[in-house]
Motif scaffolding. Sequence first.
Motif, PDB file in Angstrom:
ATOM      1  N   ARG A 205       0.809  -1.219   0.000  1.00  0.00           N
ATOM      2  CA  ARG A 205       0.000   0.000   0.000  1.00  0.00           C
ATOM      3  C   ARG A 205       0.844   1.270   0.000  1.00  0.00           C
ATOM      4  N   SER A 206       2.061   1.194   0.534  1.00  0.00           N
ATOM      5  CA  SER A 206       2.890   2.405   0.600  1.00  0.00           C
ATOM      6  C   SER A 206       3.160   2.960  -0.802  1.00  0.00           C
ATOM      7  N   PHE A 207       3.245   2.112  -1.806  1.00  0.00           N
ATOM      8  CA  PHE A 207       3.440   2.592  -3.175  1.00  0.00           C
ATOM      9  C   PHE A 207       2.203   3.342  -3.659  1.00  0.00           C
ATOM     10  N   THR A 208       1.044   2.747  -3.372  1.00  0.00           N
ATOM     11  CA  THR A 208      -0.208   3.364  -3.792  1.00  0.00           C
ATOM     12  C   THR A 208      -0.387   4.713  -3.114  1.00  0.00           C
ATOM     13  N   GLN A 209      -0.014   4.778  -1.828  1.00  0.00           N
ATOM     14  CA  GLN A 209      -0.163   6.015  -1.068  1.00  0.00           C
ATOM     15  C   GLN A 209       0.628   7.152  -1.673  1.00  0.00           C
ATOM     16  N   MET A 211       1.012   7.749  -4.553  1.00  0.00           N
ATOM     17  CA  MET A 211       0.335   8.211  -5.760  1.00  0.00           C
ATOM     18  C   MET A 211      -0.874   9.095  -5.445  1.00  0.00           C
ATOM     19  N   GLN A 212      -1.069   9.375  -4.146  1.00  0.00           N
ATOM     20  CA  GLN A 212      -2.203  10.187  -3.736  1.00  0.00           C
ATOM     21  C   GLN A 212      -1.969  11.662  -4.036  1.00  0.00           C
ATOM     22  N   ARG A 213      -0.704  12.044  -3.952  1.00  0.00           N
ATOM     23  CA  ARG A 213      -0.371  13.436  -4.245  1.00  0.00           C
ATOM     24  C   ARG A 213      -0.443  13.662  -5.743  1.00  0.00           C
ATOM     25  N   PHE A 214      -0.875  14.844  -6.114  1.00  0.00           N
ATOM     26  CA  PHE A 214      -0.881  15.154  -7.539  1.00  0.00           C
ATOM     27  C   PHE A 214      -0.147  16.461  -7.805  1.00  0.00           C
ATOM     28  N   ALA A 216       2.096  13.166  -8.732  1.00  0.00           N
ATOM     29  CA  ALA A 216       2.840  12.213  -7.914  1.00  0.00           C
ATOM     30  C   ALA A 216       4.336  12.443  -8.091  1.00  0.00           C
ATOM     31  N   ASP A 217       5.094  12.085  -7.072  1.00  0.00           N
ATOM     32  CA  ASP A 217       6.548  12.200  -7.129  1.00  0.00           C
ATOM     33  C   ASP A 217       7.064  11.380  -8.324  1.00  0.00           C
ATOM     34  N   PRO A 218       7.757  12.076  -9.265  1.00  0.00           N
ATOM     35  CA  PRO A 218       8.203  11.355 -10.469  1.00  0.00           C
ATOM     36  C   PRO A 218       9.127  10.180 -10.163  1.00  0.00           C
ATOM     37  N   VAL A 219       9.872  10.286  -9.055  1.00  0.00           N
ATOM     38  CA  VAL A 219      10.751   9.168  -8.702  1.00  0.00           C
ATOM     39  C   VAL A 219       9.915   7.952  -8.285  1.00  0.00           C
ATOM     40  N   ASP A 220       8.855   8.199  -7.503  1.00  0.00           N
ATOM     41  CA  ASP A 220       7.959   7.107  -7.116  1.00  0.00           C
ATOM     42  C   ASP A 220       7.361   6.426  -8.348  1.00  0.00           C
ATOM     43  N   LEU A 221       6.944   7.252  -9.298  1.00  0.00           N
ATOM     44  CA  LEU A 221       6.362   6.700 -10.523  1.00  0.00           C
ATOM     45  C   LEU A 221       7.365   5.812 -11.249  1.00  0.00           C
ATOM     46  N   LYS A 222       8.607   6.291 -11.312  1.00  0.00           N
ATOM     47  CA  LYS A 222       9.661   5.528 -11.992  1.00  0.00           C
ATOM     48  C   LYS A 222       9.898   4.198 -11.288  1.00  0.00           C
ATOM     49  N   ILE A 223       9.861   4.222  -9.956  1.00  0.00           N
ATOM     50  CA  ILE A 223      10.104   2.986  -9.207  1.00  0.00           C
ATOM     51  C   ILE A 223       9.017   1.958  -9.513  1.00  0.00           C
ATOM     52  N   ALA A 247      -8.088   8.507  -9.175  1.00  0.00           N
ATOM     53  CA  ALA A 247      -6.839   9.013  -9.738  1.00  0.00           C
ATOM     54  C   ALA A 247      -5.709   7.996  -9.557  1.00  0.00           C
ATOM     55  N   GLN A 248      -5.667   7.381  -8.363  1.00  0.00           N
ATOM     56  CA  GLN A 248      -4.653   6.345  -8.116  1.00  0.00           C
ATOM     57  C   GLN A 248      -4.847   5.168  -9.073  1.00  0.00           C
TER      58      GLN A 248
END
Length: 284
Positions: A205-209, A211-214, A216-223, A247-248
């Motif tokens: 769930r931490s990955f999904t979380q 993605m809540q910000r918009f 989303a952190d581009p590094v998180d997306l890349k991971i 959105a998620q």
Amino acid sequence: AKSAGGNRFELADEEADARAITRHGLTTALPTALDRGEFFIEYQPLVHLGDSSVRGAEALVRWLHPQHGVLGPDRFIPLAEHTGLIVPLGRWVLEQSVRQARAWRERHDDAGPFRINVNLSPCQLTHPGLVQDTVDILERAGMAPDALCLEVTESALIGADDALLKPLRRLADMGVDIALDDFGTGYSNLANLRRLPVSILKLDRSFTQSMQRFPADPVDLKIVEGIVSLAHSLNLAVTVEGVETGAQAEQLRILGCDTAQGWYYARPGPPERLHELALVDATG
Ligand code: C2E
Ligand code: CA
Ligand code: CA
Ligand code: CA
């Protein structure tokens, strides 16, 4: 100051005592709770991100305690693991869930294959009866092994030796899917995935979380993008948990995730709710 400090200590002690008493009370009540039928299972749908159809559900156990009301698994699974009750409790959850999957299939035979996900504790992995129990339960319910997915946490398999992996491998050879649960929270290296008999990665769930910000952190997306592409290149499907917003869901779909689970679709609920969801899905 001295006496105040003393009081603080007493308070902390009392709280610790109260927690210990509850823990002790719950531990002693566990075995009879199973006999008395105080456990029940809620089901949370697993949704295909491509077409939003319900493809299955995860079984999540709860305890309706006569004094404390409904207790979540985090309150009693660790105690059940400690006392060994997790083996009969886990077997009960498996039997109920597989039977439920059978009932679901009978009612919606036009809706395509329906799969049931069941959590497996590390203690069940080392229990010698695991494979035979699973075979018996599937047979009694008249269900094929490929209707079942067993979820094992990443941490349970860290440094797993061949003896531990053997029963999982036998189940996988039979056609049972093995999912690596809470993926991304442990320290297993990705290359290690190749020797595990898993066919599904369940992103924590931490990955999904993140993605809540918009945006989303581009590094998180890349991971996430990297994990998904690696998983797919190893022939593993990717499920994401904890999806709370549309959105998620959209972001995760674009990143290539296959299946999603979370409050956005449905909270865990009684089996009847699952039937209703399937009907909405078929007509809408
Ligand atoms: P898990 O396998 O990671 O299960 C997902 C947890 O996330 C569930 O908590 C579920 O209710 C919650 N959840 C689902 N969607 C959302 C969402 O959109 N947002 C948020 N914030 N949470 C969401 P639950 O039911 O309290 O279960 C906790 C853990 O207990 C499970 O974590 C699993 O590890 C364990 N567990 C549950 N049932 C069993 C069981 O039958 N056997 C064993 N061994 N463990 C179980
Ligand atoms: Ca799980
Ligand atoms: Ca399979
Ligand atoms: Ca999790």
